[in-house]
Design a protein around this motif. Structure first.
Motif, PDB file in Angstrom:
ATOM      1  N   GLY A   1       9.013   1.082  -2.368  1.00 45.99           N
ATOM      2  CA  GLY A   1       7.797   0.530  -2.954  1.00 45.99           C
ATOM      3  C   GLY A   1       6.546   1.046  -2.297  1.00 45.99           C
ATOM      4  O   GLY A   1       5.543   1.349  -2.983  1.00 45.99           O
ATOM      5  N   LEU A   2       6.549   1.159  -0.969  1.00 42.13           N
ATOM      6  CA  LEU A   2       5.361   1.657  -0.265  1.00 42.13           C
ATOM      7  C   LEU A   2       5.066   3.106  -0.619  1.00 42.13           C
ATOM      8  O   LEU A   2       3.898   3.512  -0.724  1.00 42.13           O
ATOM      9  CB  LEU A   2       5.575   1.507   1.244  1.00 42.13           C
ATOM     10  N   LYS A   3       6.112   3.893  -0.809  1.00 42.27           N
ATOM     11  CA  LYS A   3       5.916   5.285  -1.241  1.00 42.27           C
ATOM     12  C   LYS A   3       5.385   5.337  -2.671  1.00 42.27           C
ATOM     13  O   LYS A   3       4.508   6.152  -2.991  1.00 42.27           O
ATOM     14  CB  LYS A   3       7.228   6.046  -1.144  1.00 42.27           C
ATOM     15  N   ALA A   4       5.915   4.461  -3.518  1.00 39.64           N
ATOM     16  CA  ALA A   4       5.518   4.471  -4.927  1.00 39.64           C
ATOM     17  C   ALA A   4       4.062   4.052  -5.107  1.00 39.64           C
ATOM     18  O   ALA A   4       3.374   4.514  -6.031  1.00 39.64           O
ATOM     19  CB  ALA A   4       6.442   3.560  -5.738  1.00 39.64           C
ATOM     20  N   GLU A   5       3.573   3.148  -4.231  1.00 41.39           N
ATOM     21  CA  GLU A   5       2.204   2.631  -4.364  1.00 41.39           C
ATOM     22  C   GLU A   5       1.224   3.348  -3.434  1.00 41.39           C
ATOM     23  O   GLU A   5       0.128   2.833  -3.174  1.00 41.39           O
ATOM     24  CB  GLU A   5       2.198   1.130  -4.051  1.00 41.39           C
ATOM     25  N   ALA A   6       1.606   4.479  -2.916  1.00 40.04           N
ATOM     26  CA  ALA A   6       0.734   5.216  -1.980  1.00 40.04           C
ATOM     27  C   ALA A   6      -0.646   5.444  -2.591  1.00 40.04           C
ATOM     28  O   ALA A   6      -0.768   5.891  -3.735  1.00 40.04           O
ATOM     29  CB  ALA A   6       1.383   6.560  -1.607  1.00 40.04           C
ATOM     30  N   GLY A   7      -1.680   5.102  -1.821  1.00 36.44           N
ATOM     31  CA  GLY A   7      -3.050   5.274  -2.288  1.00 36.44           C
ATOM     32  C   GLY A   7      -3.623   4.060  -2.981  1.00 36.44           C
ATOM     33  O   GLY A   7      -4.834   3.957  -3.154  1.00 36.44           O
ATOM     34  N   ASN A   8      -2.769   3.117  -3.369  1.00 37.87           N
ATOM     35  CA  ASN A   8      -3.231   1.896  -4.030  1.00 37.87           C
ATOM     36  C   ASN A   8      -3.203   0.767  -3.006  1.00 37.87           C
ATOM     37  O   ASN A   8      -2.238   0.014  -2.882  1.00 37.87           O
ATOM     38  CB  ASN A   8      -2.315   1.578  -5.213  1.00 37.87           C
ATOM     39  N   ASP A   9      -4.303   0.657  -2.237  1.00 33.82           N
ATOM     40  CA  ASP A   9      -4.294  -0.246  -1.089  1.00 33.82           C
ATOM     41  C   ASP A   9      -4.087  -1.713  -1.478  1.00 33.82           C
ATOM     42  O   ASP A   9      -3.459  -2.471  -0.742  1.00 33.82           O
ATOM     43  CB  ASP A   9      -5.604  -0.107  -0.310  1.00 33.82           C
TER      44      ASP A   9
ATOM     45  N   VAL B   1       9.206   0.828   8.195  1.00 36.57           N
ATOM     46  CA  VAL B   1       8.365   0.213   7.164  1.00 36.57           C
ATOM     47  C   VAL B   1       6.899   0.264   7.577  1.00 36.57           C
ATOM     48  O   VAL B   1       6.010   0.612   6.766  1.00 36.57           O
ATOM     49  CB  VAL B   1       8.806  -1.242   6.906  1.00 36.57           C
ATOM     50  N   LEU B   2       6.599  -0.048   8.833  1.00 33.72           N
ATOM     51  CA  LEU B   2       5.213   0.000   9.304  1.00 33.72           C
ATOM     52  C   LEU B   2       4.649   1.415   9.210  1.00 33.72           C
ATOM     53  O   LEU B   2       3.500   1.620   8.799  1.00 33.72           O
ATOM     54  CB  LEU B   2       5.145  -0.491  10.752  1.00 33.72           C
ATOM     55  N   SER B   3       5.471   2.372   9.582  1.00 34.14           N
ATOM     56  CA  SER B   3       5.022   3.762   9.529  1.00 34.14           C
ATOM     57  C   SER B   3       4.697   4.183   8.114  1.00 34.14           C
ATOM     58  O   SER B   3       3.648   4.805   7.852  1.00 34.14           O
ATOM     59  CB  SER B   3       6.113   4.668  10.120  1.00 34.14           C
ATOM     60  N   GLN B   4       5.558   3.814   7.166  1.00 36.34           N
ATOM     61  CA  GLN B   4       5.316   4.193   5.772  1.00 36.34           C
ATOM     62  C   GLN B   4       4.107   3.462   5.206  1.00 36.34           C
ATOM     63  O   GLN B   4       3.334   4.021   4.412  1.00 36.34           O
ATOM     64  CB  GLN B   4       6.558   3.881   4.927  1.00 36.34           C
ATOM     65  N   TYR B   5       3.931   2.209   5.621  1.00 34.91           N
ATOM     66  CA  TYR B   5       2.768   1.421   5.166  1.00 34.91           C
ATOM     67  C   TYR B   5       1.473   2.125   5.579  1.00 34.91           C
ATOM     68  O   TYR B   5       0.557   2.309   4.773  1.00 34.91           O
ATOM     69  CB  TYR B   5       2.865   0.022   5.763  1.00 34.91           C
ATOM     70  N   VAL B   6       1.408   2.548   6.827  1.00 35.66           N
ATOM     71  CA  VAL B   6       0.204   3.211   7.326  1.00 35.66           C
ATOM     72  C   VAL B   6      -0.005   4.540   6.613  1.00 35.66           C
ATOM     73  O   VAL B   6      -1.128   4.891   6.224  1.00 35.66           O
ATOM     74  CB  VAL B   6       0.317   3.422   8.853  1.00 35.66           C
ATOM     75  N   GLN B   7       1.045   5.283   6.425  1.00 34.86           N
ATOM     76  CA  GLN B   7       0.924   6.583   5.761  1.00 34.86           C
ATOM     77  C   GLN B   7       0.441   6.434   4.319  1.00 34.86           C
ATOM     78  O   GLN B   7      -0.299   7.286   3.811  1.00 34.86           O
ATOM     79  CB  GLN B   7       2.276   7.294   5.758  1.00 34.86           C
TER      80      GLN B   7
ATOM     81  N   LEU C   1      -1.492   4.029   3.063  1.00 37.13           N
ATOM     82  CA  LEU C   1      -2.830   3.466   2.908  1.00 37.13           C
ATOM     83  C   LEU C   1      -3.884   4.553   2.753  1.00 37.13           C
ATOM     84  O   LEU C   1      -3.841   5.599   3.414  1.00 37.13           O
ATOM     85  CB  LEU C   1      -3.179   2.610   4.133  1.00 37.13           C
ATOM     86  N   SER C   2      -4.865   4.302   1.912  1.00 41.15           N
ATOM     87  CA  SER C   2      -6.015   5.200   1.794  1.00 41.15           C
ATOM     88  C   SER C   2      -7.028   4.863   2.895  1.00 41.15           C
ATOM     89  O   SER C   2      -7.588   5.740   3.556  1.00 41.15           O
ATOM     90  CB  SER C   2      -6.692   5.053   0.413  1.00 41.15           C
ATOM     91  N   TYR C   3      -7.288   3.551   3.065  1.00 46.84           N
ATOM     92  CA  TYR C   3      -8.225   3.097   4.088  1.00 46.84           C
ATOM     93  C   TYR C   3      -7.401   2.692   5.307  1.00 46.84           C
ATOM     94  O   TYR C   3      -6.765   1.648   5.336  1.00 46.84           O
ATOM     95  CB  TYR C   3      -9.029   1.919   3.542  1.00 46.84           C
TER      96      TYR C   3
END
Length: 269
Positions: free
Chosen positions: A227-235, A255-261, A263-265
């Motif tokens: 999910g975090l990969k799929a929503e990349a850029g949509n903070d 999971v934390l690493s992917q979340y940070v990667q 994020l746009s902001y």
């Protein structure tokens, strides 16, 4: 033996005494009514009364006997039918376990079963039909099981989901399981169906309910990463998704690493 002999002696004594009375004085009875009359001896009249009461008693006894015997016959027929039903069901279940699905259905879908057994037999027949690839037959049996015994509604739904998973149809399994309150077994099936479906959004939506019954950490981590990969850029979606995760997933290094990667902001990351 002694009691019977004593009774016989009493009967003989009474008969002898009555015979003596009759011989000594037969008596005389005159019955007259509306111009008609009847003359007889007292003992004949007594005999007529005794005969009448005896006939009435025999009639009452005969009616009671026939009523009782008809009930006994009904019970006997019911017991015989129950034995036959149990024998057919046992044979059908044996054939089902042996993989003789076509023969099993013939025994399980018989016309003579009582309602209680028939509902369960329909569920077993649905399993046999599913193993044969007869989808219409399976659905018909499941419907008939519930129509025969409404208390089997939940059992039919669980079985429907189980059979759907067996034929690798996760959508049908999820449709069935979403209509009932889950227990541990149903939750295991739902987790299996979600893994088959590859629908991370549906999996995320189901996690809160599954967490109450199962250990979901590995699956939750896997779905969170997808999910975090799929929503990349949509903070906005990323933050909402991250907040919905359980504690173990939120503090997972991957999971934390992917979340940070994703994020746009990243200033607050």
């Amino acid at each position: 033996m002694k009691r019977g002999l004593l009774l016989l002696m009493v009967v003989i004594a009474v008969a002898g005494y009555l015979g003596t009375l009759i011989a000594r004085d037969p008596g005389y009875v005159l019955v007259a009514y509306d111009g008609y009359s009847m003359q007889t001896s007292l003992w004949v009249l007594v005999g007529l009364f005794l005969g009448f009461f005896l006939a009435a008693y025999l009639l009452f006894w005969s009616v009671s006997f026939f009523r009782y015997s008809s009930g006994v016959v009904r019970e006997w027929r019911g017991a015989k039918k129950e034995v036959r039903t149990s024998r057919l069901a046992r044979k059908g279940l044996t054939l089902l376990a042996e993989g003789e699905f076509d023969r099993a259905r013939k025994f399980l879908d018989g016309p003579d079963e009582n309602g209680d057994a028939k509902g369960m037999n329909f569920l077993s027949a649905a399993r046999a039909a599913n193993n044969q690839g007869d989808h219409q037959g399976r659905e018909t049996y499941l419907r008939q099981a519930v129509e025969t015994d409404p208390s089997l509604s939940r059992a039919a739904i669980v079985l429907s989901a189980e059979l759907a998973l067996r034929r690798r149809d996760p959508a049908a399994a999820l449709t069935a399981l979403n209509s009932i309150k889950l227990n541990s077994y149903a939750a295991e099936m739902k987790l299996q169906a979600l893994k088959m479906s590859d629908d991370w959004r549906a999996s995320m939506a189901a996690l809160p309910e599954l967490r109450k019954l199962l250990q979901t950490e590995p699956f939750e981590n896997e779905i969170a990463l997808i999910g975090l990969k799929a929503e990349a850029g949509n903070d906005t979606e990323l933050n909402a998704l991250f907040r919905s995760l359980g504690p173990s997933a939120r503090y997972s290094r991957e999971v934390l690493s992917q979340y940070v990667q994703s994020l746009s902001y990243k200033a607050h990351a």
